[in-house]
Design a protein around this motif. Sequence first.
Motif, short mmCIF file in Angstrom:
data_model
loop_
_atom_site.label_atom_id
_atom_site.label_comp_id
_atom_site.label_asym_id
_atom_site.label_seq_id
_atom_site.Cartn_x
_atom_site.Cartn_y
_atom_site.Cartn_z
N VAL A 28 -3.40 -12.11 -19.23
CA VAL A 28 -2.90 -10.85 -18.69
C VAL A 28 -2.45 -11.09 -17.25
CG1 VAL A 28 -5.21 -10.11 -17.92
CG2 VAL A 28 -3.45 -8.38 -18.39
N GLN A 29 -1.46 -10.35 -16.83
CA GLN A 29 -0.97 -10.48 -15.46
C GLN A 29 -1.90 -9.76 -14.49
OE1 GLN A 29 3.08 -9.06 -15.34
NE2 GLN A 29 3.88 -10.98 -16.16
N PRO A 30 -1.92 -10.18 -13.25
CA PRO A 30 -2.71 -9.45 -12.25
C PRO A 30 -2.35 -7.97 -12.23
CG PRO A 30 -1.95 -11.52 -11.35
CD PRO A 30 -1.28 -11.37 -12.68
N GLY A 31 -3.37 -7.15 -12.14
CA GLY A 31 -3.18 -5.71 -12.20
C GLY A 31 -3.21 -5.13 -13.60
N GLY A 32 -3.24 -5.99 -14.60
CA GLY A 32 -3.25 -5.54 -15.98
C GLY A 32 -4.62 -5.15 -16.47
N ALA A 53 -15.58 0.34 -10.28
CA ALA A 53 -14.24 0.90 -10.09
C ALA A 53 -13.25 0.33 -11.10
CB ALA A 53 -13.75 0.61 -8.67
N ARG A 54 -13.55 -0.84 -11.65
CA ARG A 54 -12.56 -1.49 -12.52
C ARG A 54 -13.05 -1.68 -13.94
NH1 ARG A 54 -10.86 -6.58 -11.46
NH2 ARG A 54 -12.84 -7.22 -10.55
N PHE A 55 -14.37 -1.64 -14.16
CA PHE A 55 -14.92 -1.93 -15.48
C PHE A 55 -15.60 -0.70 -16.06
CE2 PHE A 55 -13.53 -5.91 -14.64
CZ PHE A 55 -14.34 -6.80 -13.95
N LEU A 65 -7.05 -6.07 -13.17
CA LEU A 65 -7.60 -7.42 -13.23
C LEU A 65 -7.01 -8.30 -12.15
CD1 LEU A 65 -7.82 -7.73 -17.08
CD2 LEU A 65 -9.73 -7.97 -15.49
N LYS A 66 -7.85 -9.21 -11.67
CA LYS A 66 -7.49 -10.12 -10.59
C LYS A 66 -7.61 -11.56 -11.09
CE LYS A 66 -9.81 -6.91 -7.45
NZ LYS A 66 -10.88 -6.76 -6.44
N PRO A 67 -6.92 -12.49 -10.46
CA PRO A 67 -7.07 -13.89 -10.87
C PRO A 67 -8.53 -14.36 -10.85
CG PRO A 67 -5.16 -13.65 -9.48
CD PRO A 67 -5.85 -12.33 -9.46
N GLU A 68 -9.31 -13.84 -9.94
CA GLU A 68 -10.72 -14.25 -9.87
C GLU A 68 -11.56 -13.70 -11.02
OE1 GLU A 68 -8.88 -12.85 -7.46
OE2 GLU A 68 -10.09 -11.49 -6.21
N ASP A 69 -11.00 -12.84 -11.84
CA ASP A 69 -11.69 -12.39 -13.05
C ASP A 69 -11.53 -13.39 -14.19
OD1 ASP A 69 -10.54 -9.09 -12.29
OD2 ASP A 69 -12.58 -9.86 -12.03
N VAL A 74 -10.68 -15.00 -20.90
CA VAL A 74 -9.81 -14.05 -20.19
C VAL A 74 -9.15 -14.80 -19.06
CG1 VAL A 74 -9.73 -11.98 -18.75
CG2 VAL A 74 -11.18 -12.02 -20.80
N THR A 75 -7.83 -14.81 -19.05
CA THR A 75 -7.06 -15.49 -18.02
C THR A 75 -6.14 -14.48 -17.37
OG1 THR A 75 -7.11 -17.56 -19.27
CG2 THR A 75 -5.48 -17.37 -17.52
N VAL A 76 -6.29 -14.37 -16.05
CA VAL A 76 -5.46 -13.44 -15.28
C VAL A 76 -4.53 -14.29 -14.42
CG1 VAL A 76 -5.41 -11.49 -13.70
CG2 VAL A 76 -7.36 -11.81 -15.25
N SER A 77 -3.27 -14.26 -14.76
CA SER A 77 -2.31 -15.11 -14.09
C SER A 77 -0.91 -14.56 -14.28
CB SER A 77 -2.38 -16.53 -14.64
OG SER A 77 -1.38 -17.35 -14.07
N SER A 78 -0.07 -14.79 -13.26
CA SER A 78 1.32 -14.40 -13.39
C SER A 78 2.16 -15.55 -13.91
CB SER A 78 1.85 -13.92 -12.04
OG SER A 78 1.65 -14.91 -11.06
#
Length: 121
Positions: free
Chosen positions: A12-16, A64-66, A84-88, A117-121
């Motif tokens: 998923v992209q950051p912010g997704g 706030a996010r989960f 979601l953030k890359p650090e997630d 779970v991979t958060v990356s653009s």
Amino acid sequence: QLQLVESGGGLVQPGGSLRLSCAASGFTLDNYAIGWFRQAPGKEREGVSCISSSEGTRYYSDSARFTISRDNAKNTVYLQMHSLKPEDTAVYYCAARTYYCSGYPFLYDTWAQGTQVTVSS
């Protein structure tokens, strides 16, 4: 045989957003707390969220996010993740223990196989 099966991970992209599912078989969730943990490469497993058994008390590392929820009719617990953030990025696990939540992974008796779970653009 008690078993937990996860689904819903992915890229998923950051912010997704993503929703992870944790389906139980061989037991009903009524008397069990379900915790979500994650482990990134080179890091220790850490708690993300948990929902206790009857009272349904919820705990979050980031409220706030989960959002954690439980559908007893489907014998499934969900973890909805937003912003979601890359650090997630990590392998996410759900795990079960009787009644009460704990932040200590070693106190959980039954674990799912993990989902990436991979958060990356």
